[in-house]
Structure formats: structure tokens, C-alpha cells
Write an enzyme that holds these catalytic residues in place. Structure first.
Site, PDB file in Angstrom:
ATOM      1  N   ASP A  57      10.731   8.601  -0.209  1.00  0.00           N
ATOM      2  CA  ASP A  57      10.636   7.241  -0.112  1.00  0.00           C
ATOM      3  C   ASP A  57      12.261   6.017  -1.000  1.00  0.00           C
ATOM      4  OD1 ASP A  57      10.768   4.278   0.352  1.00  0.00           O
ATOM      5  OD2 ASP A  57       8.633   3.677  -0.997  1.00  0.00           O
ATOM      6  N   LYS A  84      20.585  -0.415  -1.666  1.00  0.00           N
ATOM      7  CA  LYS A  84      20.281   0.136  -0.136  1.00  0.00           C
ATOM      8  C   LYS A  84      20.665  -1.747   0.228  1.00  0.00           C
ATOM      9  CE  LYS A  84      15.887   1.211   2.014  1.00  0.00           C
ATOM     10  NZ  LYS A  84      15.133   1.381   1.969  1.00  0.00           N
ATOM     11  N   ASP A 127       5.697  -4.635   5.837  1.00  0.00           N
ATOM     12  CA  ASP A 127       5.923  -4.569   5.132  1.00  0.00           C
ATOM     13  C   ASP A 127       7.109  -4.915   4.043  1.00  0.00           C
ATOM     14  OD1 ASP A 127       7.641  -2.978   2.666  1.00  0.00           O
ATOM     15  OD2 ASP A 127       8.203  -1.403   4.898  1.00  0.00           O
TER      16      ASP A 127
END
Lengths: 606, 198
Positions: A8, A71, A195
Site C-alpha cells: 500500500d 503521492k 476510503d
């Protein structure tokens, strides 16, 4: 066969997991035991990088040498970087691919592309896995937000390659979460995965049936996450503290304090946080009520994206059988309440929401290793794909939420007489006009000149099981064909990639003791800095004898840092902590007293 | 990259008899069964040619499933399979819808021309029109589903000479009408949506 790991690669934290005896298991840091690796990197004066917890800590002191949420920048162009990010980092877009400019602390700078930085994190996870498994790890499944477009997915694969990992599959994070819960074993179920991570929000609607998992729809926001909630808390803290000139160092301290306050407010209604600013340590009280009032719109945004995803899936909220919470930010009570309110049922949260995605990635890695044969993931394309046609119109070949692998083929013709070539402009998006969609690639195909409307050009799209697109175009009359693997506009060129790979392998195997030493030095630097600051600010709380003891411990530590024995540095850090403990306690007491006094003064005035 | 097999029949891909009604067929079950056999995840450790073939086969399977599971897509596919198709730029009003379309377009024109004062009354009228239109779309889809279910069967008996069913050309013409009406109603729905969002 060597094992495949599941990773992840998160905005805030990253994890690695593997299947062991038929169960997914997180592989923690072999030294600290922490399951999370902060997705942080920090450039040291000698040109090497620190990664993880030590980098995250170093960022407070050296914000311009450090990256905390790389990210956000994966596979995007400069135009997609927002003001907040621009205040925190310097960007360069000279060579086509976005680069972050980092200060090395000795007056120089070094540019790093987001995939390079992500590769540092991946390499650290690879090392972790190798040390836990006692074997080389070269293959991985990596998760990405379901909302990631083609460029972002490609950038993630690039990062894997730079880290020496063969990325067998990119799996959508919410899909991985459903796998971790084993919901795919259900007879039949409709699952919503909510999420809310550090920097991204995703919602997926999955249909599970007979061991098959199918993504019916995905939605979300690449720019909504726990960081945004933190920013709201920072703003509250700033209001409470007063003043408007915040140094980069103060902002980093505020961010830390905000994170702590937010965590505390998940369990209590009032949080008291210590904010050790440059001008003195302050104590601030925050109520859950104030926090919730300041973040209502953020929660609302998540719920409205859920409604859209349900609509895309052609389902109602009441049809959903299971709701899964993923991401640390789902610990926030207001978020849980809103999710429960929408779906009318309590969400699953038995698996640590920080670990659930990595565990699911490991399950998928197990599937690809041939370990478990009764499961299969059916995934969809997150955004429609097509080409630009006459008048700047976006013509779709593959619709959003089409199951992959997918292929589509259409014939096109010319608009002008005697064209010698046609341009194929590959686009991704949901808008009607090409200029509102994201450009993925352009290429030309030569054709036999003819009257407008006569030539036939057949365009074929093929998306593989990883969501990677290849496009080919063929002049039907001459049978001449041109095909390209779509190189995303913001990705790395093959040449840049080769150069980086060389560099990466040059730097790759710095030895472990060296890293231990660097980390210890960073920690020493930060505690020495804090000690000095406390001595300066709270002189009146320190007597001569105690100061002498602290100074001695500090100077021993400084001396040890010039050496190479990381164990000695660790011991002396502990010694300095010990020597300063009564002093720290007095500072704390004094701050609380000040806080209480100012409150009663306020109450009297009122 | 290899070309996909040309003109592969979606019914054949799913191993189904070529009838647009799909009566008594559990399409999803069939699709899942085949996915398990063909999906690239099953071929990760196989030679590259097999992996490629698996991607192609699964892409085709996915397209077949996506097309056949939706009644309108299936109707259009059946039309194409029978050698006809809806013209891409077909903008002329289907005759049976003429009066209705005229009515809705007049309302749209009123809203576009309206000044602020009368806008809200017209707006609620438009909302009502859209609700009506949604019902009409549902009815039209149900009609299409019925038509496909009752589609005259082809003579598939082995060795039998194909005897063209008298009803088929007429059925095909009607299918085309129903599909183009459906397509036109959806365009109208989009126009209404745009007007409401403006």
C-alpha cells in the site's frame, strides 16, 4: 517460487504485507516494530535520502529538504499542483516531467521526480520485506486510488521499476480492502468501500458474487483527505494562538499539533495540545464541536461523492450490504456518523483501517502467485477513454466503469480533401469537448490521400488487466498500421527512466549501519535543537546545577554525532532526555498554569 | 498488438443460443464462469503468448457481457447483427414521437426565453416534464424487452434449410423504430437536464 508482496503506497503512510500460511500479514519495521512507514523522504547534505519516520521528523526542521505527501504529485503536471503545495515546495517543470526542488542544506538544490521519491519509499519497503522473509523480493502488487488516471498509474509503475520491483498488478485500494475482509467469499453482496486516507478520498461500489469481485463504480476526489481535516485544525489553532506570521518551522509544529489534536478528538470531546512554537510553548484547548463545525463541508463532500458513485452503479444506498472503512481519517467520529447515516448501517472497522489495504494487496499477490485459486478480481476503467474528432469533440471508445481487460474499435474518416495523415489524439475524461479532457498521447498515421470522407482509419484501444492502454490505428485501404503504448504526458521518458535506474542502482546498496547512523544523527539533531530552544525560552525555570547537567549530556551527544557508532548516539539521546526530564516537566506545568490563568482572566472579563 | 478476431458473435462468445430475449439465461453466471477460465490473472505464470491471448479473449468476453446485459445495447447489437443499424447522425424526429417532442421543446424554448420573474414556475413545470419523460423511457425500455423476448426464433435445426420467417423483416423494422425512439427520448432527457442545471 519467490513470494510476491502486497504494497500500500499511501499518501501519508505506506505498508508491505505478504501471505503466510494462507493469511495476509503486515511486515513491520524489523527494528521499531512499527507497521507503518511514513511516506516521507528527506534530502541530507551528503546527497543521500532519509526515508520514513526519521525523514518525517526531520521535515519539521528542514521542510525544504523534505517531502511528506509525494503521492499527490505522482503523474500530474505543474498545473495540477495547488497553492498550498506551492507554498510548501518548489517545483520545476523544465524537462516535461514535474520535479520537486529540494534544498540540500549546504546552499545547493537537487531535483527529484515524484516517481523517484516514491521509489525511495518502495525500496525501503522492499528491504523490510527481505529482512522479514529472509529472501530476495522482486515482485509486488501495489495499490492505487481507484480514481487514479492513466498517468498516475504509469508513474506508480515507474516508481516500482526504479525500486527494483516488477509490478505485477496495480489494484484499486478499495478493492483490496474488500479482499482483506474476505467479503469475496460471500455468496452475494453489494459492498461500499469508504476510503478517507491522508490525501485522497475514494469510494467504490463492489458487487461480490461466488468468489468474484466486480467494481460497479468508483468515485472520489484526489484532493480530499485527512490532510484537509488537519488544515482545518491548523486554522483553528492559529485562531486560538493569534498572530499571523508563521515560519515554516512553526507551520510544521502546528501540523504535528493538529494531527495530535485530531487523533485525541476521536476519543474525547475536548483535546488539550501542547504547541512548542519558536516564541514559546503554548497550550491550546480544542473541542470536538469546534472541529466538527470547521470540517462539515469536508464530510459533506465525501457523502456527495458516495451518492454519485451509487448513482453510477445504478444502486441505492439501502441496497448496500456491507460498508468498509479504510484510511486513518475514518477514525473521526463525524465521518463515521455521516457514513452510517447515508447507508443506514454500521460500517465494518474490525481491521485496522490503516492496514486493511496492504493486507488486501497481499491477498491479490497470493492470487497471482497461484496460491489461492478460487478468487478473481474484476476491475473497471475509472475514466472514459477516446479520441478527439472534428470540431474538438471527444469521442469515447471505452466508457467509464467498463470491465477490464477491454477493447474497442471504431472507424474514422477525414474531413479535408487529400489529407496525407491523420492525427490520433488520445484523451481521458468525462467531458464533451477534447480541451476539457486530459490528453494522454498524440500520434500521426500516414494515409493514402483521397477525397474527404473516403479514407478509412480504424482505431483500436486495448486496456490490459492493469488498466494500461495501448492504441493502434490502421489505414484500412493500405493496411498500414501504427501502434503505440500510451506514454502519459506527465510520465517519464524512456531515457529519463534509464538514467534514473542507473543512478538508483549506484545509490542502492548503502549499507544498513550507515542508515542507522544517519537516522540516529537526525534524531540527535532534533532533540539538541529542542533542548537549546527550551533553555533559551524558559531560562527562569532552570538552575545552574541542572543546566550544567543538561549541557554536559548535550555536549556528549554532540561529540558522539561526529563519530559513527549509532548505538552510542542512541544511548546519549536517552541520557539527554533523562537529564532534561524534570526541566521539561516544569515547562509543561508552567504552560498549563499560564493557560488556566489566561482562561480565568477571560472569564472574569466576560 | 494483435487484431481482435473479426465479427465474433457475442452470443457465441458466451456460449448462448442466438436469441435476443435471453430467456431463462443466467447471463452473469455464464460470464463469471468464463471469466474464471479466461482472465489474465490466471495466466500470470504462463508464457507471454498465452497471457496475450487471455487479455484478448477476456476483453471480448467483457464486451459481450456488457452489451448483452443491457436491453438497449442488446437491441442495438441485434439490429447490427441482423445487417441493419441506427444511423449515427439520425436527428430526424421519430414520427410517433412528433407531437410529444414538439410539446417538450416548446417548454424548453419558454424557459430559455424567460426573464427571472416567470423562471421558477416554468422550472417546476420542467421538473414535472422530466419526471414524465423518465416514465416514458422506462415504458419504452419495457416495450423493447418484450419485443426481444418474443423475437421470432431462427430455424436452427441441423440440416434444415433456413426458412425465412415472414414476420422477421417487419419485426426488424419495428425494432429499429423502438430503438431510435429510445435514443431520441434520451437526447431529450439530456436537453432537459442541461436546461435544469443552467
Amino acid at each position: 517460487m519467490a513470494r510476491i508482496v502486497g504494497i500500500d503506497l499511501g499518501t501519508t503512510n505506506s505498508l508491505v504485507a505478504v501471505m503466510r500460511d494462507g493469511r495476509p500479514e503486515i511486515l513491520p519495521d524489523p527494528h521499531t516494530g512499527s507497521p507503518l512507514l511514513p511516506s516521507a523522504a528527506s534530502l541530507l547534505p551528503d546527497g543521500t535520502f532519509l526515508v520514513g519516520e526519521s525523514a518525517r521528523r526531520r521535515a519539521a526542521l528542514h521542510p525544504h529538504a523534505s517531502i511528506l505527501s509525494v503521492k499527490r504529485f505522482m503523474g500530474v503536471g505543474l498545473e495540477h499542483v495547488d497553492d498550498q503545495d506551492r507554498r510548501e515546495h518548489v517545483f520545476d517543470h523544465g524537462t516535461g516531467a514535474l520535479q520537486i526542488v529540494l534544498e540540500d542544506g549546504s546552499g545547493g538544490t537537487r531535483k527529484a521526480s515524484p516517481p523517484e521519491v516514491s521509489a525511495l519509499i518502495l525500496r525501503e519497503l522492499k528491504r523490510r520485506a527481505e529482512s522479514a522473509l529472509g529472501e530476495e523480493v522482486t515482485r509486488a502488487v501495489i495499490t492505487v486510488p481507484a480514481y487514479f488516471n492513466d498517468s498516475q498509474r504509469q508513474a506508480t509503475r515507474d516508481a516500482g521499476r526504479l525500486a527494483g520491483l516488477d509490478v505485477l498488478r496495480l489494484v484499486n485500494e478499495p478493492t483490496a480492502a474488500a479482499l482483506a475482509y474476505g467479503l469475496d467469499k460471500q455468496e452475494e453482496a453489494l459492498v461500499a468501500v469508504f476510503d478517507l486516507g491522508g490525501g485522497t478520498f475514494d469510494v467504490s461500489i463492489l458487487q461480490l458474487r461466488e468468489g468474484l469481485s466486480e467494481v460497479l463504480a468508483t468515485g472520489g476526489d484526489t484532493r480530499l483527505g485527512g490532510d484537509d481535516f488537519d488544515r482545518r485544525v491548523i486554522a483553528l489553532l492559529q485562531t486560538e494562538l493569534g498572530g499571523d506570521a508563521w515560519s515554516a518551522e512553526d507551520l510544521a509544529i502546528l501540523r504535528d499539533a493538529a494531527e495530535r489534536a485530531k487523533r485525541e478528538l476521536s476519543g474525547t470531546h475536548v483535546a488539550t495540545v501542547e504547541v512548542p512554537l519558536g516564541s514559546g510553548t503554548r497550550i491550546v484547548r480544542l473541542t470536538r464541536e469546534a472541529f466538527e463545525a470547521a470540517s462539515t463541508d469536508l464530510v459533506e463532500r465525501t457523502i456527495s461523492r458516495c451518492r454519485q458513485a451509487l448513482k453510477d452503479a445504478g444502486k441505492h444506498a439501502r441496497d448496500v450490504d456491507h460498508v468498509i472503512l479504510v484510511g486513518g481519517a475514518t477514525r473521526t467520529p463525524a465521518v463515521r456518523r455521516a457514513v452510517e447515516g447515508l447507508f443506514g448501517k454500521a460500517p465494518h472497522a474490525d481491521i485496522d483501517p490503516d492496514a486493511v489495504v496492504a493486507l488486501g494487496a497481499a491477498v491479490q499477490a497470493g492470487i497471482l502467485s497461484g496460491g489461492s485459486s478460487d478468487m478473481l478480481l474484476l476491475d473497471v476503467v475509472p475514466l472514459s477513454l477516446g479520441i478527439e474528432t472534428m470540431g474538438g469533440v471527444f469521442t469515447r471508445l471505452i466508457d467509464r466503469n467498463t470491465t477490464i481487460p477491454a477493447a474497442a474499435r471504431e472507424q474514422f474518416t477525414t474531413a479535408v480533401d487529400d489529407q496525407t495523415h491523420v492525427e490520433v489524439h488520445v484523451l481521458q475524461g468525462e467531458r464533451e469537448l477534447a480541451r476539457d479532457c486530459r490528453s494522454l498521447a498524440r500520434f500521426r498515421i500516414p494515409i493514402e490521400p483521397a477525397t474527404a470522407g473516403l479514407p478509412r482509419v480504424e482505431v483500436t484501444f486495448l486496456i490490459d488487466a492493469n488498466g494500461i492502454l495501448s492504441v493502434s490505428a490502421r489505414d484500412v485501404r493500405t493496411n498500414r498500421e501504427h501502434s503505440i503504448e500510451v506514454k502519459p504526458s506527465y510520465g517519464l521518458t524512456e531515457e529519463q527512466m534509464e538514467n534514473m535506474l542507473e543512478e538508483a542502482f549506484d545509490l542502492a546498496e548503502e549499507d544498513f549501519a550507515q542508515r542507522q547512523l544517519l537516522e540516529a544523527r537526525v534524531e540527535a539533531e532534533s532533540i539538541l535543537h529542542a533542548t537549546q530552544k527550551a533553555e533559551r525560552l524558559h531560562e527562569q525555570l532552570l538552575d545552574m546545577a541542572e543546566r550544567a547537567i543538561i549541557e554536559r549530556a548535550a555536549s556528549d551527544l554532540r561529540e558522539a554525532c561526529t563519530g559513527v557508532d549509532h548505538n552510542r548516539i542512541r544511548d546519549l539521546i536517552e541520557a539527554l532526555n533523562e537529564a532534561g526530564r524534570p526541566f521539561a516537566q516544569r515547562i509543561m506545568d508552567a504552560s498549563i498554569k499560564v493557560a488556566l490563568e489566561s482562561k480565568s482572566a477571560y472569564e472574569l472579563a466576560g | 498488438m494483435q487484431a481482435l478476431p473479426q465479427d465474433t458473435d457475442y452470443f457465441a462468445v458466451l456460449g448462448l443460443p442466438p436469441h435476443p430475449g435471453l430467456d431463462g439465461v443466467d447471463l452473469d453466471r455464464r460470464y463469471y464462469e468464463l471469466s474464471r477460465k479466461l482472465h489474465p490473472d490466471r495466466y500470470q505464470t504462463r508464457p507471454i503468448e498465452e497471457q496475450r491471448a487471455s487479455v484478448q479473449a477476456t476483453a471480448l468476453l467483457n464486451a459481450a457481457h456488457r452489451t448483452l446485459r443491457d436491453v438497449e445495447a442488446r437491441g442495438r447489437y441485434w439490429l447490427v447483427r441482423s445487417g441493419d443499424s441506427l444511423a449515427r447522425e439520425n436527428q430526424s424526429v421519430p414520427p410517433r414521437l412528433a407531437a410529444y417532442v414538439f410539446d417538450v421543446q416548446e417548454k424548453l424554448a419558454d424557459v430559455r426565453a424567460s426573464v427571472n420573474g416567470s423562471a421558477s414556475a416554468l422550472r417546476s413545470e420542467l421538473v414535472e416534464t422530466q419526471r414524465e419523460l423518465t416514465e416514458r423511457l422506462d415504458r419504452q425500455r419495457a416495450m423493447l424487452a418484450d419485443m426481444l423476448r418474443g423475437w421470432p426464433a431462427e430455424n436452427l435445426a441441423a440440416g434444415a434449410s433456413p426458412t425465412p420467417d415472414e414476420r422477421r423483416p417487419a419485426a426488424l423494422r419495428e425494432l429499429k423504430n423502438v430503438l431510435s425512439e429510445l435514443s431520441y427520448l434520451r437526447t431529450l432527457d439530456r436537453d432537459l437536464q442541461n436546461a435544469l442545471e443552467a
